[in-house]
Enzyme design. Structure first.
Site, PDB file in Angstrom:
ATOM      1  N   HIS A   1       0.812  -1.214   0.000  1.00  0.00           N
ATOM      2  CA  HIS A   1       0.000   0.000   0.000  1.00  0.00           C
ATOM      3  C   HIS A   1       0.845   1.263   0.000  1.00  0.00           C
ATOM      4  CE1 HIS A   1      -3.404  -2.652   1.779  1.00  0.00           C
ATOM      5  NE2 HIS A   1      -3.359  -2.707   0.451  1.00  0.00           N
TER       6      HIS A   1
ATOM      7  N   HIS B   1      -7.720  -7.744  -7.851  1.00  0.00           N
ATOM      8  CA  HIS B   1      -8.120  -8.599  -6.724  1.00  0.00           C
ATOM      9  C   HIS B   1      -8.399  -7.695  -5.524  1.00  0.00           C
ATOM     10  CE1 HIS B   1      -5.974 -11.300  -9.453  1.00  0.00           C
ATOM     11  NE2 HIS B   1      -6.589 -12.308  -8.883  1.00  0.00           N
TER      12      HIS B   1
ATOM     13  N   GLU C   1     -13.458  -8.122  -8.203  1.00  0.00           N
ATOM     14  CA  GLU C   1     -13.387  -9.140  -7.147  1.00  0.00           C
ATOM     15  C   GLU C   1     -14.289 -10.301  -7.549  1.00  0.00           C
ATOM     16  OE1 GLU C   1     -12.589 -11.531  -4.338  1.00  0.00           O
ATOM     17  OE2 GLU C   1     -11.477  -9.625  -4.465  1.00  0.00           O
TER      18      GLU C   1
ATOM     19  N   GLY D   1     -10.317 -11.229 -12.076  1.00  0.00           N
ATOM     20  CA  GLY D   1      -9.497 -10.060 -12.351  1.00  0.00           C
ATOM     21  C   GLY D   1      -8.575 -10.213 -13.534  1.00  0.00           C
TER      22      GLY D   1
ATOM     23  N   ASP E   1      -2.595  -8.491  -7.273  1.00  0.00           N
ATOM     24  CA  ASP E   1      -2.111  -9.169  -6.062  1.00  0.00           C
ATOM     25  C   ASP E   1      -3.007 -10.354  -5.700  1.00  0.00           C
ATOM     26  OD1 ASP E   1      -4.214  -7.497  -5.342  1.00  0.00           O
ATOM     27  OD2 ASP E   1      -3.475  -7.224  -3.307  1.00  0.00           O
TER      28      ASP E   1
END
Length: 295
Positions: free
Chosen positions: A19, A42, A115, A144, A164
């Protein structure tokens, strides 16, 4: 593949690295007035309850974001990340990448969140509903990998993709490389950020697979490819996931310098007491391929 729930791991050391990198790249993209797009393949739930049974079963946030709040150093990047997450932590929740991206992006920018998990997609919709009053966030209940390829090239063309996956299924490592190879042929100017775990021998056949995937990504037809890694546990302890990394394709100008400056402080904050006895340095920022950095 659909059993993974990030609520058990929210706010851990891997989230901190991931992040913070998302924040840095989006800050670079929003310097110019031109609109940008953020795509999350994701997305998860977007927001995670730190007092939930899931979070407190593992308590991984205690060795991740909780330590960030204790930071009293002078690194401006860590300080900005600290300021970004603190209002959420004060409410005993942790913001995932969709919420962090939404905090940074402007009204002229777009977010596309994907998602596939049936429960998480509803949680994601609930968690971003209030911040989507102007409709700049598009949420897709879809795979995704398939979704990224389908919407490429997006409009606007300036943007960041975060990939990810949980890597629960061994084939996901290959799927990442294959999807990116196809996507980059359609969208050459995008910035792509691929998160991966660093796994000890306890992971069996997955141990070392992230490194092999990283090599495949570096061989793609791109102008530059930056790799960032942070190790928090001593590999000799066979600790499972001893760290994580990110490959950043078409990395914005000077992101490597910012990361090289911030990683020593992150490592000091997040590494276990035994990590320093390992032969590894603990963190690295290196160009896997460097021709011309993206502006």
């Amino acid at each position: 593949m659909l059993s993974y729930r990030h609520s058990f791991h929210a706010g851990n050391h891997a989230d901190v690295l991931k992040h913070l990198c998302v924040m840095l790249v989006l800050e670079k993209l929003t310097i110019k007035a031109k609109p940008a797009i953020y795509i999350d393949t994701h997305s998860g739930a977007g927001l995670y309850d730190l007092v939930s049974a899931e979070a407190n079963k593992t308590k991984e946030y205690l060795s991740g974001v909780s330590k960030i709040l204790q930071y009293d150093g002078n690194n401006a990047v860590v300080r900005r990340y600290q300021s970004l997450i603190k209002p959420y932590i004060d409410k005993e929740v942790y913001p995932g990448s969709p919420v962090i991206a939404n905090e940074i992006l402007r009204e002229q920018d777009k977010l596309v969140l994907m998602e596939f998990h049936n429960t998480e997609i509803q949680n994601l919709k609930d968690n971003v509903r209030e911040s989507n009053s102007r409709g700049k966030i598009a949420i897709h209940h879809r795979d995704g990998f398939e979704g990224l390829l389908a919407i490429s090239p997006p409009k606007p063309s300036r943007g960041l993709v975060l990939i990810d996956p949980p890597y629960e299924v061994f084939s996901e490592y290959q799927q990442v490389a294959e999807t990116l190879e196809k996507t980059i042929k359609k969208w050459r100017v995008g910035t792509f950020m691929i998160w991966y775990p660093l796994l000890s021998k306890r992971a069996g056949i997955k141990s070392g697979e992230s490194q092999r995937m990283r090599q495949k990504l570096a061989s793609l037809d791109v102008k530059n490819c930056l790799n960032v890694e942070l190790c928090v546990d001593n590999l000799q302890q066979d600790c499972g996931m001893y760290g994580s990394g990110l490959v950043i394709i078409n990395a914005p100008w000077q992101v490597d310098e910012s990361l090289a400056d911030v990683l020593p402080d992150l490592h000091k904050l997040l590494a276990t007491a035994s990590e320093g006895s390992d032969d590894q340095k603990g963190f690295s920022v290196e160009w896997l391929k460097q021709e011309i950095q993206a502006e």
